[in-house]
Design a protein around this motif. Structure first.
Motif, PDB file in Angstrom:
ATOM      1  N   PHE A   1     -17.826 -17.978  -7.053  1.00 54.29           N
ATOM      2  CA  PHE A   1     -16.495 -18.542  -6.839  1.00 54.29           C
ATOM      3  C   PHE A   1     -15.594 -17.898  -7.876  1.00 54.29           C
ATOM      4  N   VAL A   2     -14.622 -17.146  -7.418  1.00 53.99           N
ATOM      5  CA  VAL A   2     -13.745 -16.405  -8.319  1.00 53.99           C
ATOM      6  C   VAL A   2     -12.363 -17.051  -8.321  1.00 53.99           C
ATOM      7  N   GLU A   3     -11.878 -17.337  -9.502  1.00 57.43           N
ATOM      8  CA  GLU A   3     -10.533 -17.876  -9.684  1.00 57.43           C
ATOM      9  C   GLU A   3      -9.737 -16.861 -10.495  1.00 57.43           C
ATOM     10  N   ILE A   4      -8.590 -16.464  -9.959  1.00 59.75           N
ATOM     11  CA  ILE A   4      -7.675 -15.602 -10.703  1.00 59.75           C
ATOM     12  C   ILE A   4      -6.450 -16.451 -11.012  1.00 59.75           C
ATOM     13  N   SER A   5      -6.207 -16.673 -12.285  1.00 58.21           N
ATOM     14  CA  SER A   5      -5.057 -17.476 -12.670  1.00 58.21           C
ATOM     15  C   SER A   5      -4.581 -17.078 -14.061  1.00 58.21           C
ATOM     16  N   THR A   6      -3.378 -17.512 -14.372  1.00 48.62           N
ATOM     17  CA  THR A   6      -2.796 -17.256 -15.689  1.00 48.62           C
ATOM     18  C   THR A   6      -2.540 -18.590 -16.378  1.00 48.62           C
TER      19      THR A   6
ATOM     20  N   GLN B   1     -13.440  -5.925 -16.915  1.00 45.60           N
ATOM     21  CA  GLN B   1     -14.835  -5.622 -17.241  1.00 45.60           C
ATOM     22  C   GLN B   1     -15.780  -6.590 -16.546  1.00 45.60           C
ATOM     23  N   LEU B   2     -15.448  -7.876 -16.578  1.00 50.11           N
ATOM     24  CA  LEU B   2     -16.283  -8.876 -15.916  1.00 50.11           C
ATOM     25  C   LEU B   2     -16.328  -8.637 -14.411  1.00 50.11           C
ATOM     26  N   ALA B   3     -15.181  -8.353 -13.817  1.00 47.76           N
ATOM     27  CA  ALA B   3     -15.132  -8.073 -12.376  1.00 47.76           C
ATOM     28  C   ALA B   3     -15.994  -6.863 -12.036  1.00 47.76           C
ATOM     29  N   GLN B   4     -15.920  -5.847 -12.869  1.00 50.73           N
ATOM     30  CA  GLN B   4     -16.734  -4.651 -12.648  1.00 50.73           C
ATOM     31  C   GLN B   4     -18.222  -4.990 -12.769  1.00 50.73           C
ATOM     32  N   ASP B   5     -18.595  -5.769 -13.773  1.00 50.83           N
ATOM     33  CA  ASP B   5     -19.996  -6.161 -13.976  1.00 50.83           C
ATOM     34  C   ASP B   5     -20.546  -6.923 -12.769  1.00 50.83           C
ATOM     35  N   LEU B   6     -19.691  -7.732 -12.129  1.00 48.75           N
ATOM     36  CA  LEU B   6     -20.121  -8.541 -10.990  1.00 48.75           C
ATOM     37  C   LEU B   6     -19.935  -7.842  -9.650  1.00 48.75           C
ATOM     38  N   GLY B   7     -19.373  -6.641  -9.667  1.00 47.57           N
ATOM     39  CA  GLY B   7     -19.170  -5.899  -8.420  1.00 47.57           C
ATOM     40  C   GLY B   7     -18.010  -6.419  -7.587  1.00 47.57           C
ATOM     41  N   ILE B   8     -17.051  -7.072  -8.238  1.00 48.52           N
ATOM     42  CA  ILE B   8     -15.902  -7.626  -7.520  1.00 48.52           C
ATOM     43  C   ILE B   8     -14.587  -7.021  -8.012  1.00 48.52           C
ATOM     44  N   SER B   9     -14.662  -5.835  -8.583  1.00 49.54           N
ATOM     45  CA  SER B   9     -13.448  -5.222  -9.133  1.00 49.54           C
ATOM     46  C   SER B   9     -12.430  -4.902  -8.052  1.00 49.54           C
ATOM     47  N   ASP B  10     -12.868  -4.529  -6.846  1.00 47.70           N
ATOM     48  CA  ASP B  10     -11.916  -4.271  -5.765  1.00 47.70           C
ATOM     49  C   ASP B  10     -11.141  -5.542  -5.419  1.00 47.70           C
ATOM     50  N   PHE B  11     -11.853  -6.667  -5.345  1.00 41.31           N
ATOM     51  CA  PHE B  11     -11.200  -7.955  -5.076  1.00 41.31           C
ATOM     52  C   PHE B  11     -10.199  -8.287  -6.179  1.00 41.31           C
ATOM     53  N   PHE B  12     -10.617  -8.139  -7.423  1.00 40.58           N
ATOM     54  CA  PHE B  12      -9.726  -8.461  -8.542  1.00 40.58           C
ATOM     55  C   PHE B  12      -8.501  -7.558  -8.542  1.00 40.58           C
ATOM     56  N   ASN B  13      -8.700  -6.269  -8.387  1.00 43.40           N
ATOM     57  CA  ASN B  13      -7.571  -5.340  -8.401  1.00 43.40           C
ATOM     58  C   ASN B  13      -6.593  -5.611  -7.260  1.00 43.40           C
ATOM     59  N   ALA B  14      -7.098  -6.031  -6.114  1.00 48.15           N
ATOM     60  CA  ALA B  14      -6.237  -6.322  -4.961  1.00 48.15           C
ATOM     61  C   ALA B  14      -5.470  -7.632  -5.125  1.00 48.15           C
ATOM     62  N   ASN B  15      -5.961  -8.532  -6.005  1.00 50.10           N
ATOM     63  CA  ASN B  15      -5.376  -9.872  -6.092  1.00 50.10           C
ATOM     64  C   ASN B  15      -4.871 -10.256  -7.479  1.00 50.10           C
ATOM     65  N   ARG B  16      -4.939  -9.394  -8.451  1.00 50.40           N
ATOM     66  CA  ARG B  16      -4.611  -9.803  -9.812  1.00 50.40           C
ATOM     67  C   ARG B  16      -3.133 -10.090 -10.038  1.00 50.40           C
ATOM     68  N   ASN B  17      -2.279  -9.719  -9.114  1.00 54.51           N
ATOM     69  CA  ASN B  17      -0.860 -10.020  -9.252  1.00 54.51           C
ATOM     70  C   ASN B  17      -0.402 -11.153  -8.350  1.00 54.51           C
ATOM     71  N   ALA B  18      -1.321 -11.766  -7.638  1.00 54.95           N
ATOM     72  CA  ALA B  18      -1.017 -12.873  -6.741  1.00 54.95           C
ATOM     73  C   ALA B  18      -1.879 -14.063  -7.155  1.00 54.95           C
ATOM     74  N   PHE B  19      -1.284 -14.989  -7.851  1.00 51.73           N
ATOM     75  CA  PHE B  19      -2.080 -16.126  -8.331  1.00 51.73           C
ATOM     76  C   PHE B  19      -1.326 -17.413  -8.054  1.00 51.73           C
ATOM     77  N   PRO B  20      -2.065 -18.486  -7.917  1.00 59.24           N
ATOM     78  CA  PRO B  20      -3.518 -18.522  -8.056  1.00 59.24           C
ATOM     79  C   PRO B  20      -4.195 -17.899  -6.839  1.00 59.24           C
ATOM     80  N   THR B  21      -5.325 -17.310  -7.072  1.00 56.89           N
ATOM     81  CA  THR B  21      -6.156 -16.764  -6.005  1.00 56.89           C
ATOM     82  C   THR B  21      -7.568 -17.251  -6.229  1.00 56.89           C
ATOM     83  N   VAL B  22      -8.195 -17.678  -5.176  1.00 59.12           N
ATOM     84  CA  VAL B  22      -9.620 -18.006  -5.241  1.00 59.12           C
ATOM     85  C   VAL B  22     -10.310 -17.277  -4.119  1.00 59.12           C
ATOM     86  N   GLY B  23     -11.549 -16.928  -4.354  1.00 62.17           N
ATOM     87  CA  GLY B  23     -12.290 -16.207  -3.333  1.00 62.17           C
ATOM     88  C   GLY B  23     -13.760 -16.353  -3.535  1.00 62.17           C
TER      89      GLY B  23
END
Length: 80
Positions: free
Chosen positions: A11-16, A58-80
């Motif tokens: 469960f990934v949460e992107i927030s500020t 770095q964490l996103a890369q370690d978990l193999g979700i860097s594409d998801f993070f890069n696509a959504n890091r400017n749109a928050f909150p985002t969960v996936g």
């Protein structure tokens, strides 16, 4: 903190820290964390500052979700 999914869903949460909608979503996410502790890996990615962005990348890369993070890091909150 080191995260390992161990084959569990992630469960990934992107927030500020300054996002009002993120703060409104936090109690729901906390409830989900309590309900699914041990069966789901919960990850918080934070693009608030250069330091937290670098750590989140770095964490996103370690978990193999860097594409998801890069696509959504400017749109928050985002969960996936």
């Amino acid at each position: 903190a080191q995260y390992v999914s161990d084959g569990k869903p992630i469960f990934v949460e992107i927030s500020t820290d300054w996002c009002f909608a993120c703060k409104m979503l936090k109690p729901t996410i906390d409830q989900l964390k309590a309900q699914y502790a041990g069966s789901v890996t919960f990850v918080h990615l934070d693009p608030t500052s250069e330091e937290s962005l670098a750590s989140s990348l770095q964490l996103a890369q370690d978990l193999g979700i860097s594409d998801f993070f890069n696509a959504n890091r400017n749109a928050f909150p985002t969960v996936g």
